[in-house]
Scaffold this active site. Structure first.
Site, PDB file in Angstrom:
ATOM      1  N   LYS A  60      18.614 -16.927 -42.701  1.00 38.44           N
ATOM      2  CA  LYS A  60      19.504 -16.597 -43.816  1.00 38.44           C
ATOM      3  C   LYS A  60      18.706 -16.384 -45.096  1.00 38.44           C
ATOM      4  O   LYS A  60      18.961 -15.434 -45.846  1.00 38.44           O
ATOM      5  CB  LYS A  60      20.534 -17.714 -44.007  1.00 38.44           C
ATOM      6  CG  LYS A  60      21.600 -17.758 -42.921  1.00 38.44           C
ATOM      7  CD  LYS A  60      22.432 -19.034 -42.981  1.00 38.44           C
ATOM      8  CE  LYS A  60      23.428 -19.082 -41.830  1.00 38.44           C
ATOM      9  NZ  LYS A  60      24.164 -20.354 -41.727  1.00 38.44           N
ATOM     10  N   GLN A  64      25.173 -25.870 -44.314  1.00 34.60           N
ATOM     11  CA  GLN A  64      24.938 -25.602 -42.900  1.00 34.60           C
ATOM     12  C   GLN A  64      25.576 -26.676 -42.015  1.00 34.60           C
ATOM     13  O   GLN A  64      25.376 -27.874 -42.229  1.00 34.60           O
ATOM     14  CB  GLN A  64      23.428 -25.540 -42.621  1.00 34.60           C
ATOM     15  CG  GLN A  64      23.061 -25.210 -41.197  1.00 34.60           C
ATOM     16  CD  GLN A  64      23.462 -23.798 -40.796  1.00 34.60           C
ATOM     17  OE1 GLN A  64      23.346 -22.862 -41.577  1.00 34.60           O
ATOM     18  NE2 GLN A  64      23.934 -23.653 -39.578  1.00 34.60           N
ATOM     19  N   ASP A  91      31.117 -18.900 -46.767  1.00 39.26           N
ATOM     20  CA  ASP A  91      31.452 -19.041 -45.352  1.00 39.26           C
ATOM     21  C   ASP A  91      32.924 -18.711 -45.097  1.00 39.26           C
ATOM     22  O   ASP A  91      33.316 -18.425 -43.967  1.00 39.26           O
ATOM     23  CB  ASP A  91      31.181 -20.476 -44.877  1.00 39.26           C
ATOM     24  CG  ASP A  91      29.898 -20.596 -44.062  1.00 39.26           C
ATOM     25  OD1 ASP A  91      29.452 -19.565 -43.512  1.00 39.26           O
ATOM     26  OD2 ASP A  91      29.370 -21.716 -43.956  1.00 39.26           O
TER      27      ASP A  91
END
Length: 305
Positions: free
Chosen positions: A57, A101, A124
């Site tokens: 990422k 995460q 997200d």
């Protein structure tokens, strides 16, 4: 429309094109406004798979010209400390996207942590506010994997001169991360949507009704070839590692939730694993970060973002 079967939906290729478009948008924003979108990724602990994802990422964020920050916290970090960090990032104007995460250590509540993120910075798309916006058709941030899956379906539909309207979409899996938001996106495309799951009666028969079949159950090769309707579009969200026998002994192989070789004999178009939906997830994370940046700065969101 072509009547051939087993056409491959090239997720890796589409993701590369998306990143190039985003790179141009970021450069234009820098030139016009002197501002750079910033994505912050927080990782707690040393989970090996998470470390790989976070590194990827960061690399892809930098590659399109955005600012990337990774905050690594030890496993012993308390939930309160993580929540305080998120509060600081929420308040930092230069931070446009926040991603924590998953999975988190067992002493932390994922729901509580996600709920602490400013919905406008929740790239997200997991915050309940963004889930609600999606459900009622308001603008918001859409979870990355369903968004990427929809983009691949839209591209495939255009390729084969097809449309979503009236199609029966079956989603195997009801998670908040993929199944439920995917259903909302397909409803918005005028599909008739069925969400199937572990308690669905005669699941193979339900799948055989699908013009669009999305598999997101986390079970290797779960969806069999004869579950796929002739001419269906198949989106395989699963990423599973299995052991297979090779010339030099056992080795790991990535497979999806669909028995790919058997299913492609029936499907009009199908995503492979790897190089299908997977690459789209990070590309759509970057897409969401750019969208969040524009909304936070009262700038028009570029077309297609």
């Amino acid at each position: 429309m072509t009547t051939s079967r087993g056409n491959i939906i090239d997720g890796a290729g589409y993701a590369a094109q998306l990143r190039e478009r985003l790179k141009r948008h970021v450069a234009d924003l820098k030139a016009a406004h002197g501002l750079t979108p910033c994505l912050v990724v927080v990782i707690v602990g040393e989970d090996p798979a998470s470390q790989v994802y976070v590194r990827s990422k960061g690399e892809q964020t930098l590659a399109i010209g955005m600012e990337s920050r990774t905050i690594r916290l030890p496993y012993t970090t308390s939930e309160a400390e993580l929540l305080n960090l998120i509060a600081d990032l929420n308040a930092e104007r230069a931070v446009n996207g926040i991603l924590v995460q998953l999975p988190l250590p067992k002493h932390m509540s994922s729901l509580k942590v996600i709920d602490a993120i400013d919905p406008d910075k929740d790239v997200d798309g997991f915050h309940v506010a963004n889930a609600g916006r999606l459900a009622v058709g308001l603008p918001g941030i859409v979870p990355c994997t369903p968004l990427g899956s929809l983009m691949l379906l839209q591209d495939a539909m255009q390729t084969y001169g097809d449309s979503f309207a009236g199609k029966h979409a079956v989603i195997v899996g009801r998670s908040n991360i993929v199944g439920k938001p995917m259903a909302q996106l397909l409803l918005q495309q005028d599909c008739t949507v069925t969400i199937a799951h572990s308690k669905t009666r005669d699941l193979p028969a339900v799948c055989r009704e699908a013009d669009i079949l999305v598999a997101a159950v986390g079970r290797p090769k779960f969806v069999q070839g004869d579950w796929v309707k002739d001419g269906a579009y198949v989106i395989d969200v699963g990423i599973n590692r299995i052991e297979i026998d090779g010339p030099e002994g056992k080795k790991n192989k990535l497979v999806g939730d669909v028995d790919f070789d058997a299913a492609k004999a029936h499907a009009l178009a199908i995503t492979p694993v790897p190089k299908g939906v997977g690459p789209m997830t990070i590309a759509c994370l970057l897409n969401n970060t750019l969208k969040a940046f524009c909304l936070q700065n009262n700038l028009p969101v570029p077309e297609g973002v």
